[in-house]
Scaffold this active site. Sequence first.
Site, PDB file in Angstrom:
ATOM      1  N   HIS A  49    -108.604 -14.245   6.728  1.00  0.00           N
ATOM      2  CA  HIS A  49    -109.101 -15.275   5.805  1.00  0.00           C
ATOM      3  C   HIS A  49    -110.619 -15.386   5.834  1.00  0.00           C
ATOM      4  CE1 HIS A  49    -109.889 -18.772   8.560  1.00  0.00           C
ATOM      5  NE2 HIS A  49    -108.912 -18.276   9.282  1.00  0.00           N
ATOM      6  N   ASP A  53    -114.079 -17.843  13.453  1.00  0.00           N
ATOM      7  CA  ASP A  53    -112.832 -18.176  12.764  1.00  0.00           C
ATOM      8  C   ASP A  53    -113.125 -18.351  11.279  1.00  0.00           C
ATOM      9  OD1 ASP A  53    -110.339 -19.080  11.998  1.00  0.00           O
ATOM     10  OD2 ASP A  53    -110.535 -21.040  12.962  1.00  0.00           O
ATOM     11  N   GLU A 106    -107.206 -20.642   3.837  1.00  0.00           N
ATOM     12  CA  GLU A 106    -106.298 -20.654   4.979  1.00  0.00           C
ATOM     13  C   GLU A 106    -106.384 -21.951   5.743  1.00  0.00           C
ATOM     14  OE1 GLU A 106    -105.137 -19.915   9.285  1.00  0.00           O
ATOM     15  OE2 GLU A 106    -107.011 -20.643   8.399  1.00  0.00           O
ATOM     16  N   GLU A 107    -107.616 -22.474   5.882  1.00  0.00           N
ATOM     17  CA  GLU A 107    -107.840 -23.656   6.719  1.00  0.00           C
ATOM     18  C   GLU A 107    -107.233 -24.933   6.139  1.00  0.00           C
ATOM     19  OE1 GLU A 107    -108.819 -23.520   9.615  1.00  0.00           O
ATOM     20  OE2 GLU A 107    -110.206 -21.866   9.915  1.00  0.00           O
ATOM     21  N   ASP A 153    -106.690 -12.720  12.959  1.00  0.00           N
ATOM     22  CA  ASP A 153    -107.340 -14.021  13.080  1.00  0.00           C
ATOM     23  C   ASP A 153    -107.763 -14.214  14.529  1.00  0.00           C
ATOM     24  OD1 ASP A 153    -108.202 -16.667  12.524  1.00  0.00           O
ATOM     25  OD2 ASP A 153    -106.496 -17.045  11.213  1.00  0.00           O
ATOM     26  N   HIS A 159    -113.246 -23.796  16.140  1.00  0.00           N
ATOM     27  CA  HIS A 159    -113.550 -24.906  15.235  1.00  0.00           C
ATOM     28  C   HIS A 159    -114.774 -25.702  15.693  1.00  0.00           C
ATOM     29  CE1 HIS A 159    -109.744 -25.320  12.528  1.00  0.00           C
ATOM     30  NE2 HIS A 159    -110.109 -24.058  12.694  1.00  0.00           N
TER      31      HIS A 159
END
Length: 333
Positions: free
Chosen positions: A63, A165, A197-198, A220, A307
Amino acid sequence: MSKVFELWNKVGGAFGPSGRENAVCEVIAGIAGEYVDDIETDALGNLICRKKGSGKKLLFAAHMDTIGLVVTYIDEKGFIRFSPVGGLFKGDLINITVRFENGTRGVLSYEEKTPFKDLTLDNLFVDIGAADREEAEKQVQIGDFAVFDAPRFEQNGVICGPYLDNRIGCVTLLMMMEQLSGVETESDLYFVFTTQEEVGLRGAGAAAFAVEPDTAIAVDVTDTGDLPERKTPMAVDMGKGPAIKVMDRSVICTPAVCAALGQAAADCSITVQREILTAGGTDTAALQKARAGAQAGAVSIPTRYIHSPSEMCAASDVMDAAKLLARFAAQQR
């Protein structure tokens, strides 16, 4: 500077929170063009790169989008309130810098009268240094998106910065594509750089529905268990090889795919780890369930501080992931 960091610096620097992936899509397409036969984008913004073959359809996905924030309100003093785009954790957000698409920067901070333990995202705000609402609105509008704005660096064989990410997954696919350049493969290969995706694996489902792959592999990041006093044990360490996913909260991977990935790693003398992620998920779930379903698996890059604005992974894990994926693709019949 490693090849991994060089590519990540290009791909990771592009603005691309969920639903606003155009800039990163353009960067990736510019790199991928020399390795594949066709490139197209679909209605959701997924970038679909194809290396033609006459055999089974194999789809590899990473992603493009990142977490971020969206402006919801500007008060009379020019301070900006926001909502999350994807999963934000308050502990990662205090007095950090964010950047809007137009280049405006601000500091994300909090209402100090509220005890830290009681803070929620509603107590946070962005300060762009504006004197009042009128001045702020000359630079930022309701509905504008912002992302983390932090330095990227390479040191001791690791790379660090915002949005590994999952821009590092995108880098892995690009390196895989380069290794397969000029190599005749029987399978029909699709390299898909997915959107949103998130916020719910939205792009991957649409792309897999269109391609209808026989086998689908997501690339990922995954969490690690190698930090001091970690709350939840996990059998994945940074720098000890890419991880082959067994399952997470959203998917149970196809055993035959896991075995084939493990064999590909063994055939090129790569050490791999086995991943069970007890919280969170990846595009794998959406890929597996598209149309009548597909055999599905995932290769993960062990990453610390996911994150946050300062994610960290080992360059060697990325290089090995690209190598094993290229071998896997070449071995499929």
